[in-house]
Scaffold this motif. Structure first.
Motif, short mmCIF file in Angstrom:
data_model
loop_
_atom_site.label_atom_id
_atom_site.label_comp_id
_atom_site.label_asym_id
_atom_site.label_seq_id
_atom_site.Cartn_x
_atom_site.Cartn_y
_atom_site.Cartn_z
N ASP A 29 9.50 1.91 1.84
CA ASP A 29 8.26 2.54 1.42
C ASP A 29 8.07 2.46 -0.09
N ALA B 14 7.10 -1.12 -1.15
CA ALA B 14 5.72 -1.42 -0.77
C ALA B 14 4.74 -0.70 -1.70
N LEU C 262 1.99 -2.48 -4.25
CA LEU C 262 0.57 -2.14 -4.26
C LEU C 262 0.13 -1.64 -5.64
N SER D 248 -10.34 -2.58 -0.04
CA SER D 248 -9.59 -2.49 1.21
C SER D 248 -9.52 -3.83 1.92
N LEU E 127 -6.44 -5.83 1.47
CA LEU E 127 -5.21 -5.34 2.10
C LEU E 127 -4.99 -5.94 3.48
N THR F 26 -1.55 -8.03 4.87
CA THR F 26 -0.50 -7.85 3.87
C THR F 26 0.70 -7.05 4.39
N GLN F 27 0.60 -6.59 5.65
CA GLN F 27 1.67 -5.75 6.20
C GLN F 27 3.01 -6.46 6.17
N LEU G 86 4.41 -6.88 2.64
CA LEU G 86 4.94 -5.63 2.09
C LEU G 86 6.20 -5.17 2.81
N ILE H 197 6.38 -3.52 5.69
CA ILE H 197 6.23 -2.20 6.31
C ILE H 197 5.93 -2.36 7.80
N THR I 281 -1.33 -1.74 6.54
CA THR I 281 -1.31 -1.42 5.11
C THR I 281 -2.30 -0.32 4.74
N PHE J 201 -0.82 2.87 5.58
CA PHE J 201 0.31 3.14 4.67
C PHE J 201 -0.17 3.68 3.33
N ILE J 202 -1.16 3.01 2.72
CA ILE J 202 -1.60 3.40 1.37
C ILE J 202 -2.24 4.79 1.38
#
Length: 345
Positions: free
Chosen positions: A31, A34, A38, A52, A55, A58-59, A62, A64, A68, A71-72
């Motif tokens: 986390d 990532a 960002l 957005s 994004l 991009t998972q 990153l 994660i 994404t 997550f953000i």
């Protein structure tokens, strides 16, 4: 050497127990990494915000396990969400005041650790066969080596006597080592053995100086620190194999390995030494297995070198957390925590 196998467990020795030790650390750092990526992406945008739409997809980049955008939004302390100025139905994300303050502190730490980071990067390049590595293979390692986001610009600009950007034979942009003093290319294993030698033989300066020269020449059978999963290291076959392996001469990862007989057992000990040194140079004493695979040719590693992580569970261990394979240096941790914390960590 015949490596003993454990037929009483469905999992390999390297998987027994270590997953529980690394799980909290990998969860938190996944986390954190990532969020930092960002943060850096937003800071690079001239507009000061990240739409957005940027994004999407991009998972995986990153690392994660959730989308994404979801997550953000978990971190409102770091990222402000506003409607896009042109397309109100879309979101945009800016850094909060807290995130900007943290970024300033981060830049300060990078500056304070600059000499150390330059040395780590120099040592990595020294290990490579041509003392240069494609930038596309170094960029994923920025987090592991504690490098700033713009290392390929600022460090090269600040240290032109150390680094330069060149075009490799494959046409890729590479970071090349310009000059490095050979006496600095001493592995962590050599340093730790020398330190133990000085402590146990305090006062015998002449003898220790001779031992240190032997370490650098790769003639001594330096021992790797080993810590096996509970019950495994006590097996007689394991002890016999461990002693046999430790008695083999140590070949520094900074030495030319072309002189080694490719059919010799020394080849395997040399590869273990390279992997040990690489992980020792990282800030968190761990990295993703795929990152090492991308450096296989530069570090002169065999095609199936990753099998050594389970072949030598006393030195390395693996984690399959967060849908990726992470390899760590066992001696770098004590009870699931870093034994020595770098300022960047």
């Amino acid at each position: 050497m015949q490596f003993p196998t454990n037929q009483n467990n469905s999992k390999s020795p390297a998987e027994m127990g270590e997953e529980q030790l690394l799980r909290p650390l990998i969860d938190v750092q996944t986390d954190l990494k990532a969020a930092c990526l960002l943060k850096d992406a937003i800071a690079r945008f001239s507009t000061g915000y990240l739409p957005s739409k940027s994004l999407e997809n991009t998972q995986k980049l990153l690392g994660i396990t959730v989308p994404t955008l979801r997550f953000i939004r978990r971190f409102p302390t770091l990222f402000h969400e506003f409607p896009h100025p042109k397309w109100p139905s879309l979101a945009r994300f800016e850094l909060t005041h807290v995130a900007k303050l943290l970024r300033q502190q981060e830049m300060k730490v990078f500056d304070e650790c600059q000499t150390d980071l330059v040395e780590r990067l120099c040592l990595l390049l020294t290990m490579s066969k041509s003392q240069m590595i494609p930038l596309q293979s170094i960029h994923p390692l920025k987090w592991d080596f504690g490098l700033p986001d713009d290392f390929d610009k600022n460090l090269v600009k600040r240290f032109p006597d150390h680094f330069q950007i060149v075009k490799g034979t494959n046409g890729l942009a590479c970071l090349k080592l310009v000059q490095w003093r050979e006496e600095f290319a001493v592995s962590e294993l050599q340093k730790s053995n020398e330190k133990r030698g000085l402590e146990s033989d305090n006062g015998a300066d002449g003898r220790n100086a001779y031992k240190y020269r032997e370490f650098k020449r790769g003639k001594s059978a330096l021992e790797f620190a080993m810590s096996f999963p509970r019950g495994y290291g006590a097996q007689k076959k394991v002890k016999a194999w461990m002693e046999e392996f430790q008695k083999l001469p140590y070949i520094s990862p900074y030495e030319d390995s072309r002189r080694i007989d490719p059919n010799s057992e020394l080849v395997e000990k040399r590869v273990v030494g390279v992997l040990h040194e690489f992980l020792s140079l990282t800030i968190y004493k761990k990295t993703k297995r795929n990152y090492l695979r991308s450096l296989r040719e530069e570090l002169i590693l065999p095609h199936r070198f990753t099998r050594l992580f389970t072949r030598y569970p006393g030195i390395f261990y693996l984690s399959l957390k967060c849908k990726t394979t992470t390899v760590a240096l066992r001696e770098g941790y004590r009870r699931g925590r870093l034994a020595e914390r770098h300022p960047i960590a």
